[in-house]
Write a protein that holds these residues in place. Sequence first.
Motif, PDB file in Angstrom:
ATOM      1  N   PHE A   1       0.756  -0.999   0.103  1.00 48.76           N
ATOM      2  CA  PHE A   1      -0.127  -0.175   0.127  1.00 48.76           C
ATOM      3  C   PHE A   1       0.768   1.330  -0.136  1.00 48.76           C
ATOM      4  CE2 PHE A   1      -2.035   3.262   2.531  1.00 48.76           C
ATOM      5  CZ  PHE A   1      -3.229   3.614   1.780  1.00 48.76           C
ATOM      6  N   LYS A   2       1.830   1.289   0.765  1.00 46.45           N
ATOM      7  CA  LYS A   2       2.519   2.346   1.126  1.00 46.45           C
ATOM      8  C   LYS A   2       3.325   2.642  -0.520  1.00 46.45           C
ATOM      9  CE  LYS A   2       5.148   1.127   4.487  1.00 46.45           C
ATOM     10  NZ  LYS A   2       5.916   1.013   5.769  1.00 46.45           N
ATOM     11  N   MET A   3       3.839   1.584  -1.067  1.00 44.59           N
ATOM     12  CA  MET A   3       4.627   1.850  -2.254  1.00 44.59           C
ATOM     13  C   MET A   3       3.570   2.413  -3.336  1.00 44.59           C
ATOM     14  SD  MET A   3       6.064  -1.199  -4.738  1.00 44.59           S
ATOM     15  CE  MET A   3       4.645  -1.637  -5.003  1.00 44.59           C
ATOM     16  N   HIS A   4       2.268   1.828  -3.412  1.00 45.04           N
ATOM     17  CA  HIS A   4       1.570   2.549  -4.472  1.00 45.04           C
ATOM     18  C   HIS A   4       0.948   3.939  -3.823  1.00 45.04           C
ATOM     19  CE1 HIS A   4       1.011  -1.064  -7.078  1.00 45.04           C
ATOM     20  NE2 HIS A   4       0.895  -1.698  -5.947  1.00 45.04           N
ATOM     21  N   LEU A   5       0.702   4.095  -2.840  1.00 46.84           N
ATOM     22  CA  LEU A   5       0.433   5.578  -2.288  1.00 46.84           C
ATOM     23  C   LEU A   5       1.538   6.444  -2.630  1.00 46.84           C
ATOM     24  CD1 LEU A   5      -1.373   7.520  -1.000  1.00 46.84           C
ATOM     25  CD2 LEU A   5      -0.310   6.788   1.230  1.00 46.84           C
ATOM     26  N   LYS A   6       2.944   6.111  -2.403  1.00 47.75           N
ATOM     27  CA  LYS A   6       3.905   6.852  -2.552  1.00 47.75           C
ATOM     28  C   LYS A   6       4.103   7.420  -4.077  1.00 47.75           C
ATOM     29  CE  LYS A   6       8.869   7.108  -1.629  1.00 47.75           C
ATOM     30  NZ  LYS A   6       9.994   6.356  -1.433  1.00 47.75           N
TER      31      LYS A   6
ATOM     32  N   GLU B   1      -2.956  -4.318  16.740  1.00 49.20           N
ATOM     33  CA  GLU B   1      -2.981  -3.046  17.494  1.00 49.20           C
ATOM     34  C   GLU B   1      -1.465  -2.706  17.663  1.00 49.20           C
ATOM     35  OE1 GLU B   1      -4.152  -6.012  18.693  1.00 49.20           O
ATOM     36  OE2 GLU B   1      -6.290  -5.403  18.775  1.00 49.20           O
ATOM     37  N   ARG B   2      -0.606  -3.446  17.710  1.00 44.00           N
ATOM     38  CA  ARG B   2       0.687  -3.043  17.695  1.00 44.00           C
ATOM     39  C   ARG B   2       1.549  -3.032  16.758  1.00 44.00           C
ATOM     40  NH1 ARG B   2      -0.564  -6.108  22.255  1.00 44.00           N
ATOM     41  NH2 ARG B   2      -0.406  -5.256  24.406  1.00 44.00           N
ATOM     42  N   LEU B   3       0.951  -3.001  15.585  1.00 47.57           N
ATOM     43  CA  LEU B   3       1.602  -3.364  14.144  1.00 47.57           C
ATOM     44  C   LEU B   3       2.287  -1.954  13.830  1.00 47.57           C
ATOM     45  CD1 LEU B   3       1.924  -5.524  12.054  1.00 47.57           C
ATOM     46  CD2 LEU B   3       0.092  -4.458  10.619  1.00 47.57           C
ATOM     47  N   ASP B   4       3.474  -1.889  13.579  1.00 52.41           N
ATOM     48  CA  ASP B   4       4.077  -0.558  13.256  1.00 52.41           C
ATOM     49  C   ASP B   4       3.914  -0.287  11.712  1.00 52.41           C
ATOM     50  OD1 ASP B   4       5.615   1.562  12.942  1.00 52.41           O
ATOM     51  OD2 ASP B   4       7.586   0.420  13.296  1.00 52.41           O
ATOM     52  N   LEU B   5       3.113   0.634  11.357  1.00 55.01           N
ATOM     53  CA  LEU B   5       2.779   0.702   9.896  1.00 55.01           C
ATOM     54  C   LEU B   5       3.844   1.652   9.289  1.00 55.01           C
ATOM     55  CD1 LEU B   5      -1.099   1.335   9.928  1.00 55.01           C
ATOM     56  CD2 LEU B   5       0.284  -0.821   9.648  1.00 55.01           C
ATOM     57  N   ASN B   6       4.609   2.574  10.031  1.00 50.55           N
ATOM     58  CA  ASN B   6       5.514   3.317   9.445  1.00 50.55           C
ATOM     59  C   ASN B   6       5.264   4.198   8.167  1.00 50.55           C
ATOM     60  OD1 ASN B   6       7.969   4.646   9.194  1.00 50.55           O
ATOM     61  ND2 ASN B   6       9.235   2.873   8.629  1.00 50.55           N
ATOM     62  N   MET B   7       4.284   4.963   8.294  1.00 51.25           N
ATOM     63  CA  MET B   7       3.615   5.882   7.228  1.00 51.25           C
ATOM     64  C   MET B   7       4.394   6.907   6.613  1.00 51.25           C
ATOM     65  SD  MET B   7       1.071   3.761   6.682  1.00 51.25           S
ATOM     66  CE  MET B   7       0.248   4.647   5.132  1.00 51.25           C
ATOM     67  N   ALA B   8       5.346   7.275   7.324  1.00 56.99           N
ATOM     68  CA  ALA B   8       6.329   8.264   7.008  1.00 56.99           C
ATOM     69  C   ALA B   8       7.071   8.063   5.498  1.00 56.99           C
ATOM     70  CB  ALA B   8       7.452   8.776   8.073  1.00 56.99           C
ATOM     71  N   GLU B   9       7.283   6.627   5.524  1.00 58.85           N
ATOM     72  CA  GLU B   9       7.801   6.288   4.145  1.00 58.85           C
ATOM     73  C   GLU B   9       7.248   6.644   2.952  1.00 58.85           C
ATOM     74  OE1 GLU B   9       8.848   2.042   4.529  1.00 58.85           O
ATOM     75  OE2 GLU B   9      10.034   2.123   5.863  1.00 58.85           O
ATOM     76  N   ILE B  10       5.910   7.306   2.996  1.00 55.48           N
ATOM     77  CA  ILE B  10       5.336   7.497   1.775  1.00 55.48           C
ATOM     78  C   ILE B  10       5.707   8.780   1.110  1.00 55.48           C
ATOM     79  CG2 ILE B  10       3.189   6.450   2.409  1.00 55.48           C
ATOM     80  CD1 ILE B  10       2.037   8.797   3.262  1.00 55.48           C
ATOM     81  N   TRP B  11       6.576   9.586   1.912  1.00 55.93           N
ATOM     82  CA  TRP B  11       6.941  10.970   1.374  1.00 55.93           C
ATOM     83  C   TRP B  11       8.493  10.757   0.863  1.00 55.93           C
ATOM     84  CZ3 TRP B  11       3.083  13.932   1.131  1.00 55.93           C
ATOM     85  CH2 TRP B  11       2.068  13.874   2.102  1.00 55.93           C
ATOM     86  N   GLU B  12       8.688  11.531  -0.104  1.00 57.13           N
ATOM     87  CA  GLU B  12      10.033  11.492  -0.765  1.00 57.13           C
ATOM     88  C   GLU B  12      10.868  12.522   0.129  1.00 57.13           C
ATOM     89  OE1 GLU B  12      11.211  10.260  -3.620  1.00 57.13           O
ATOM     90  OE2 GLU B  12       9.418   9.410  -4.427  1.00 57.13           O
ATOM     91  N   GLN B  13      12.179  11.613   0.084  1.00 62.92           N
ATOM     92  CA  GLN B  13      13.021  12.405   0.952  1.00 62.92           C
ATOM     93  C   GLN B  13      13.597  13.590   0.357  1.00 62.92           C
ATOM     94  OE1 GLN B  13      13.819  11.513   4.175  1.00 62.92           O
ATOM     95  NE2 GLN B  13      12.394   9.725   3.913  1.00 62.92           N
TER      96      GLN B  13
END
Length: 976
Positions: free
Chosen positions: A920-925, A962-974
């Motif tokens: 999901f993060k790959m396609h959103l990014k 509940e404790r799943l680390d989704l790490n959504m910050a990776e969707i943004w370009e550095q």
Amino acid sequence: MASSHSSSPVPRPSSEGRDGIFHKEQGPSAPHIRAIRSLPDVCPKEPTGEGRSLCNGPSVVEEHDRWTVYSSKVNLPAALNDPRLAKRESDFFTKTWGLDFTETEVMPSFYLPIITREQFGPYLQEMTQRERVHERCKTICPNKDDVDSISSINHDKSRAELEQVPKIFMRPNFALEDPSTFNAVLPWSHFPSAGGKSSRDGASSKLLQEKLSHYLDVVEVSIARQISLRSDAFFHAMSSQHELQDRLKETQQAVAVLRSKTAAMDRIMCKGPLQALRTTLTRNNCIKLHNKLKLMAAVHQTQPTVQLLLSTSEFVGALELIATTKEVLQQELQGIHSFRHLGSQLCELEKLIDKMMVEDFSMYARSDLSRSLREEQQVLEKERLESLVFGLLRQRKLDFLDIYSEEMIIAAKAIVAQCVADSLVNIEEIDTEVVTKLADQMRLMAFPQWFELLKNIFDCFLLFLQRIKATSDVIRNVVLEALDSNHKNRLLAEASSAASSCEVSQDPLLLKGEAELAYLTHEGLFISDALSEARQEQAGQDQNFAASVRVQQSRDESAGSIPACGVTEISVSREQSLMSGDSLMPTEVELNRVMSHIQELLHTASDISHDRCVKVLTARARDGSLERLSSAEFVSLSRTIEGFVKDTEDLCGRRSVSLRGALQSQANRFVHRFHEERKTKLGLLLDNERWKQAEVPTEFQDLVNSIADGKITLPERKTSGPDDRKPAEFLLVNGQKYAVVGTVLLLIRMFLEYCRCVNDIPSITTDMLTRLSDLLKHFNSRCCQLVLGAGALQVVGLKTITTRNLALASRCLQLVVHYIPIIRAHFETKLQPKQFSVLRHFDHITKDYNDHIAEISAKLVAIMDSLFERVLSRYEVKAPMPSTCFRNVCKQMAKMHEAIFELLPEEQTQMLFLRINASFKMHLKRQLARLGVVNDGGPQHGLVVVDVAFYTENIQALRSLERLDLNMAEIWEQKR
């Protein structure tokens, strides 16, 4: 003629005459040494019938014709001085008595003293005075030269006269019977002829007569002159002749006195002892003759005795009697005319006994093996068997075990036929008159009936082998006795030969004398026994190895088959037969070969039994009935066969492979059929599987629980009752829940059946392992075709392959992977170390299953990945928030979680959603980059943050996430 040492005594002066004539002093005559002569043989070849057999020459002590000088046949001086000989022959003695006469050194006589020079002293002193007188006489007597001159003149004159005599008369070979000599001496011209003148012929003949008369006168005058010249020597020879005659007369008188005294000694002192010696010799000869006659009488009874022994099957005694008789014929009775054909008759009789023994042994083997097996397991007629075996060994008939082997084959066939016949008695459904072949009859039996028949055959063959083993033990004991006897005989022979050689080298005459004494005084039947006893006594041996022969004269008054005079009965013990028949018994090498054949006989019996059982097995399996047996039935059959094979191995010490091979062949067929049935069943189950979660019956849960205890067995099915537990929703394995389909439950039961077959039939372990690996591979590949390959859409008619179907298939595969190490460990305990290489199949299967599970997980991720790509491609950053796109994504994620949460464990669910979240993060990014939205804090950035927060809240709101680390910050370009 030169005199020998014994004919040259020292000359002594005679005390009777005054003429000084010396005579030879007669020394003591050498005593006559008579050559030592041995007594004649106590048993001469042919009796002479003469009374005086002790001395063949003239008797010394008995007077025959009186000897005179005219009894002399040869005059040695006359022979040597024969005037007809041209010269004396120097080889007179050597030509008559050989070269050794002159070349052999003559030993000095022991009866003549050694003559020394001191012994001639008195003679020389006496002769010195006479020599002086002789010298004085020579001076007085006329000169010999004058006398010689006168005699020489007369001699020359006579010589001239003798020369007038023609030389032909002086020839040594002069003989008037020779025509040439006669014509030369008396020519025919001097005799009157019929046609000549008579006056002239008469004058010529007179002249010839006068001439011959003149020649005669000249010769006579010459002879008379020679006689006159040698008159002294002639008269001296005459005087010596008279003296010699006087000496001969005295000698004759002395010899006559000696002869009279010797005759008196012979009459008084010698005739009696010689007569006693002659009487003793006659008595010994009579004893020997009597023993010979007894021996001949015993030998004469040999054939009737042999016939009597053969009538009671005493083959050993008959053979010993024949051998002893042949030995006696060769040694003691050689040359007896009445026994000239007995040797060949005994040889023919011995050959007949050989045939009788072989036939009797064949009959014994047939009767022993054909009697009922349920009888007492003792050896039939043990003494008869021992006698037969010993006789066959003695005759070197070492192939008698082959006869027994042939009878074993016949008996084994009869055992099977008898067992089948006994079984058919209780089966009325089979008509033996219609179905005649044993194989057809066995195929018509039901399996329980045939199985009972097989067990009965096994029991009969075990009894059969026990009987053969008992018989072979008896034969082995006889051979061991023969081996032990050979060993003892060799040791005793070496010891006795060493002792006898020592004794013989010390005093051979003593041994010979003792042997002759035993020969003469022995009162037994065989003289050879006496000689052997004498030798054994001389060597210090106390054992007697000769055959113990006992002669008894018995009368059979009740039966007329035996003569009234009795028969000779010989009883020979086995040990004595072994010792006496050492030269006839086989060697140690041959006996060891017989021992190995005895062991091979037992092995052959085991092989024959197994072969007949194999025929029974193959006859039943010809129509494939054994392949159609149930697992329990085949296991029972396999255990029964394995038990029989083990019993025969313990009994015979031989690992027979025929029955094991037949069982292995049937096991392979059974395994093939077993595997094909289960593979076909599994294929049908998979083809009908709708890939929905199935309830787990309690029996399967109990089966799994039994595996958890470390035992891979199929528990017995319990009869259903009102208190039975209800089926469970999940299968509990070591505390974990497995949602499974019905096919997997049956698959677990299938590979447990494979494991149980390996427990029951260890010989099929490798084959069963290969088939089980094939079954597991088949399940994996078929699942892949039906689920991942969507084959179930056409086979079963499913509308679509859902994520639940995929998750359920993955969980089923995981359950099989859980049991693969357990199955591997179970098979590893049944394999030999050299067979561990086949376990690599489980490694390959495990890898295939894990790859399949990974492919299913990837398929679930791919499903969501395609969803994300389709939905997010239409995503726009604009109000209202949250956007419709994110609402659809969260809805699909919730459905995915709902489908797999109950099927997969929590860890696998979290890992799966982490992979989905990454997609999901790959396609959103990618979409944000296409829209040009960046995290710069602008309005679009804020809208995206709202949607992402909505997504995060919905995902973490799902159970176990509940404790799943989704790490959504990776969707943004550095930022760069």
